[in-house]
Design a protein around this motif. Structure first.
Motif, PDB file in Angstrom:
ATOM      1  N   ALA A 161      25.502 -22.109  57.691  1.00  0.00           N
ATOM      2  CA  ALA A 161      24.334 -21.241  57.915  1.00  0.00           C
ATOM      3  C   ALA A 161      24.413 -20.000  57.021  1.00  0.00           C
ATOM      4  N   VAL A 162      25.608 -19.440  56.895  1.00  0.00           N
ATOM      5  CA  VAL A 162      25.779 -18.248  56.046  1.00  0.00           C
ATOM      6  C   VAL A 162      25.399 -18.585  54.601  1.00  0.00           C
ATOM      7  N   GLY A 163      25.941 -19.702  54.119  1.00  0.00           N
ATOM      8  CA  GLY A 163      25.657 -20.111  52.738  1.00  0.00           C
ATOM      9  C   GLY A 163      24.185 -20.405  52.516  1.00  0.00           C
ATOM     10  N   LEU A 164      23.566 -21.005  53.519  1.00  0.00           N
ATOM     11  CA  LEU A 164      22.174 -21.415  53.363  1.00  0.00           C
ATOM     12  C   LEU A 164      21.224 -20.245  53.118  1.00  0.00           C
ATOM     13  N   VAL A 165      21.392 -19.179  53.905  1.00  0.00           N
ATOM     14  CA  VAL A 165      20.477 -18.037  53.778  1.00  0.00           C
ATOM     15  C   VAL A 165      20.599 -17.445  52.366  1.00  0.00           C
ATOM     16  N   LEU A 166      21.843 -17.335  51.881  1.00  0.00           N
ATOM     17  CA  LEU A 166      22.058 -16.778  50.544  1.00  0.00           C
ATOM     18  C   LEU A 166      21.405 -17.633  49.449  1.00  0.00           C
ATOM     19  N   GLY A 167      21.423 -18.945  49.671  1.00  0.00           N
ATOM     20  CA  GLY A 167      21.001 -19.828  48.580  1.00  0.00           C
ATOM     21  C   GLY A 167      19.568 -20.304  48.633  1.00  0.00           C
ATOM     22  N   HIS A 168      18.838 -20.044  49.721  1.00  0.00           N
ATOM     23  CA  HIS A 168      17.522 -20.676  49.874  1.00  0.00           C
ATOM     24  C   HIS A 168      16.494 -20.300  48.769  1.00  0.00           C
ATOM     25  N   PRO A 169      16.393 -19.014  48.377  1.00  0.00           N
ATOM     26  CA  PRO A 169      15.417 -18.709  47.326  1.00  0.00           C
ATOM     27  C   PRO A 169      15.678 -19.482  46.024  1.00  0.00           C
ATOM     28  N   PHE A 170      16.959 -19.632  45.639  1.00  0.00           N
ATOM     29  CA  PHE A 170      17.296 -20.412  44.438  1.00  0.00           C
ATOM     30  C   PHE A 170      16.838 -21.858  44.634  1.00  0.00           C
ATOM     31  N   SER A 207      23.531 -24.271  39.665  1.00  0.00           N
ATOM     32  CA  SER A 207      24.838 -23.631  39.426  1.00  0.00           C
ATOM     33  C   SER A 207      24.811 -22.171  39.863  1.00  0.00           C
ATOM     34  N   ALA A 208      23.717 -21.469  39.564  1.00  0.00           N
ATOM     35  CA  ALA A 208      23.633 -20.050  39.950  1.00  0.00           C
ATOM     36  C   ALA A 208      23.650 -19.911  41.465  1.00  0.00           C
ATOM     37  N   ARG A 209      22.987 -20.835  42.135  1.00  0.00           N
ATOM     38  CA  ARG A 209      22.943 -20.815  43.599  1.00  0.00           C
ATOM     39  C   ARG A 209      24.294 -21.222  44.179  1.00  0.00           C
ATOM     40  N   ALA A 210      24.944 -22.174  43.503  1.00  0.00           N
ATOM     41  CA  ALA A 210      26.176 -22.749  44.060  1.00  0.00           C
ATOM     42  C   ALA A 210      27.286 -21.723  44.231  1.00  0.00           C
ATOM     43  N   PHE A 211      27.380 -20.755  43.314  1.00  0.00           N
ATOM     44  CA  PHE A 211      28.522 -19.839  43.408  1.00  0.00           C
ATOM     45  C   PHE A 211      28.480 -19.000  44.690  1.00  0.00           C
ATOM     46  N   PRO A 212      27.434 -18.180  44.900  1.00  0.00           N
ATOM     47  CA  PRO A 212      27.449 -17.373  46.127  1.00  0.00           C
ATOM     48  C   PRO A 212      27.446 -18.207  47.406  1.00  0.00           C
ATOM     49  N   VAL A 213      26.682 -19.301  47.400  1.00  0.00           N
ATOM     50  CA  VAL A 213      26.574 -20.111  48.619  1.00  0.00           C
ATOM     51  C   VAL A 213      27.948 -20.662  49.020  1.00  0.00           C
ATOM     52  N   ASN A 214      28.643 -21.252  48.052  1.00  0.00           N
ATOM     53  CA  ASN A 214      29.897 -21.915  48.398  1.00  0.00           C
ATOM     54  C   ASN A 214      31.067 -20.950  48.517  1.00  0.00           C
ATOM     55  N   ALA A 215      30.983 -19.815  47.816  1.00  0.00           N
ATOM     56  CA  ALA A 215      32.007 -18.781  48.008  1.00  0.00           C
ATOM     57  C   ALA A 215      31.926 -18.300  49.461  1.00  0.00           C
ATOM     58  N   ALA A 216      30.702 -18.004  49.918  1.00  0.00           N
ATOM     59  CA  ALA A 216      30.514 -17.514  51.294  1.00  0.00           C
ATOM     60  C   ALA A 216      30.846 -18.605  52.315  1.00  0.00           C
ATOM     61  N   ALA A 232      31.003 -26.798  40.078  1.00  0.00           N
ATOM     62  CA  ALA A 232      31.429 -28.093  39.515  1.00  0.00           C
ATOM     63  C   ALA A 232      30.699 -29.242  40.213  1.00  0.00           C
ATOM     64  N   SER A 233      30.577 -29.156  41.540  1.00  0.00           N
ATOM     65  CA  SER A 233      29.951 -30.278  42.245  1.00  0.00           C
ATOM     66  C   SER A 233      28.448 -30.330  41.969  1.00  0.00           C
ATOM     67  N   TRP A 234      27.811 -29.179  41.867  1.00  0.00           N
ATOM     68  CA  TRP A 234      26.357 -29.199  41.650  1.00  0.00           C
ATOM     69  C   TRP A 234      25.994 -29.603  40.233  1.00  0.00           C
ATOM     70  N   ILE A 235      26.854 -29.250  39.240  1.00  0.00           N
ATOM     71  CA  ILE A 235      26.558 -29.682  37.860  1.00  0.00           C
ATOM     72  C   ILE A 235      26.531 -31.213  37.823  1.00  0.00           C
ATOM     73  N   THR A 236      27.535 -31.839  38.454  1.00  0.00           N
ATOM     74  CA  THR A 236      27.571 -33.305  38.417  1.00  0.00           C
ATOM     75  C   THR A 236      26.525 -33.922  39.344  1.00  0.00           C
ATOM     76  N   ALA A 237      26.091 -33.165  40.331  1.00  0.00           N
ATOM     77  CA  ALA A 237      25.116 -33.727  41.290  1.00  0.00           C
ATOM     78  C   ALA A 237      23.680 -33.659  40.767  1.00  0.00           C
ATOM     79  N   THR A 238      23.431 -32.821  39.761  1.00  0.00           N
ATOM     80  CA  THR A 238      22.031 -32.550  39.376  1.00  0.00           C
ATOM     81  C   THR A 238      21.224 -33.797  38.975  1.00  0.00           C
ATOM     82  N   PRO A 239      21.760 -34.747  38.146  1.00  0.00           N
ATOM     83  CA  PRO A 239      20.900 -35.894  37.787  1.00  0.00           C
ATOM     84  C   PRO A 239      20.367 -36.638  39.024  1.00  0.00           C
ATOM     85  N   PHE A 240      21.214 -36.930  39.994  1.00  0.00           N
ATOM     86  CA  PHE A 240      20.730 -37.629  41.190  1.00  0.00           C
ATOM     87  C   PHE A 240      19.920 -36.699  42.093  1.00  0.00           C
ATOM     88  N   ASP A 241      20.146 -35.383  41.955  1.00  0.00           N
ATOM     89  CA  ASP A 241      19.354 -34.429  42.732  1.00  0.00           C
ATOM     90  C   ASP A 241      17.885 -34.472  42.287  1.00  0.00           C
TER      91      ASP A 241
END
Ligand SMILES: CN(C)C(=N)NCCC[C@H](N)C(=O)O
Length: 288
Positions: free
Chosen positions: A14-23, A266-275, A214-223
């Motif tokens: 939940a913490v990560g989600l709020v930070l990342g939703h606008p991205f 990738s920009a979203r992934a850093f703060p979301v997953n750090a938190a 790292a995970s989101w860069i590799t996930a993007t094509p299927f995303d």
């Protein structure tokens, strides 16, 4: 079966989600609509047309659902490691599991979380793609009035299988990439932590942030394919299946289509997953 990992996963999700939703909103729009010239144009148009609320469209729903899904991910990951290595979360610093076991546990968590995530993610993507501003008298009404209305409409118009549209792409996106996610996190923590000790908050933040990138860069094509399949069906069917979606997107837009949204992911992934990792580790240490 230890349940703390499930609860810690829920709160940290939940913490990560709020930070990342606008991205996430900007990314989904760029991946599925061709009316924007790029990130800045999409941000500008969203803000002008829908105010700051536009960036948070569809968030109330994922805050419960994505947090639940994160709890499945972290809970299944930790319990799979327990089954593979007979070590609990606390024991793993003194007896670190092999990267192969971490990868297998991450893939298992990813597979099960994708299965739970599919209908929630579909509703989120459909709501995020509604560009009508809220509360405009005389303006055009959005197709879905909210998550429940969206779920009921999909069930009525597209049948129960409609709620799982794009789920194959989601499984292919999440299974290997979540194995990599936990391997990257553990690898970085071990690199910067003296043997047998817990990683510092700084290390957890950096390792979590880079694991996300790292995970989101590799996930993007299927995303990209997942988001397009999820939007398909809204105004009739455009694709015959996932492979057709991949082939026709490639034919029309070239190889670059598979990287749409990568910068934002990738920009979203850093703060979301750090938190996410920081709150997860913190809660588990608190409850020990
Ligand atoms: C590449 N994928 C699918 C992931 N890394 N998934 C884990 C999700 C973690 C966090 N809630 C997030 O949305 O980034």
């Amino acid at each position: 079966m230890p349940v703390e990992e499930f609860v810690a996963g829920w709160i940290s999700g939940a913490v990560g989600l709020v930070l990342g939703h606008p991205f996430d909103t900007i990314k989904v729009r760029l991946q599925t609509q061709n009316t924007y010239q790029g990130i800045v144009d999409c941000i500008r148009k969203t803000y002008r047309h829908e105010s700051v609320l536009g960036f948070f469209k569809g968030m109330s729903f994922p805050i419960a659902s994505v947090a639940l899904v994160n709890s499945v991910l972290f809970g299944v990951y930790s319990n799979t490691l327990l089954a593979l290595t007979a070590t609990s979360h606390q024991e793993r610093r003194a007896q670190p599991p092999s990267y192969t076991n971490i990868f297998i546990a991450g893939c298992t968590g990813g597979l099960l979380q994708a299965y739970c995530l599919a209908p929630f993610d579909l509703i989120k993507v459909r709501l995020q793609n509604q560009t009508e501003p809220r509360m405009q008298i005389g303006g055009s009404e959005p197709r879905y009035r909210g998550p429940v209305h969206c779920a009921v409409s999909i069930l009525r118009e597209e049948g129960p299988q409609g709620l799982f549209r794009g789920s194959w792409a989601l499984v292919l996106r999440d299974t290997p990439t979540l194995g990599m996610y936990f391997v990257t996190y553990e690898g970085l923590c071990r690199q910067y932590t003296p043997e047998g000790q817990n990683p510092s908050s700084g290390t957890v933040l950096v390792a979590g942030g880079f694991a996300g990138i790292a995970s989101w860069i590799t996930a993007t094509p299927f995303d990209v394919i997942k988001s397009r399949m999820q939007m398909d069906g809204l105004k009739g069917r455009k694709y015959r299946g996932m492979l057709d979606c991949m082939a026709s997107s490639f034919r029309q837009e070239g190889i670059g289509v598979f990287f749409k949204g990568m910068t934002l992911n990738s920009a979203r992934a850093f703060p979301v997953n750090a938190a996410t990792f920081l709150s997860y580790e913190y809660l588990l240490r608190l409850w020990r």
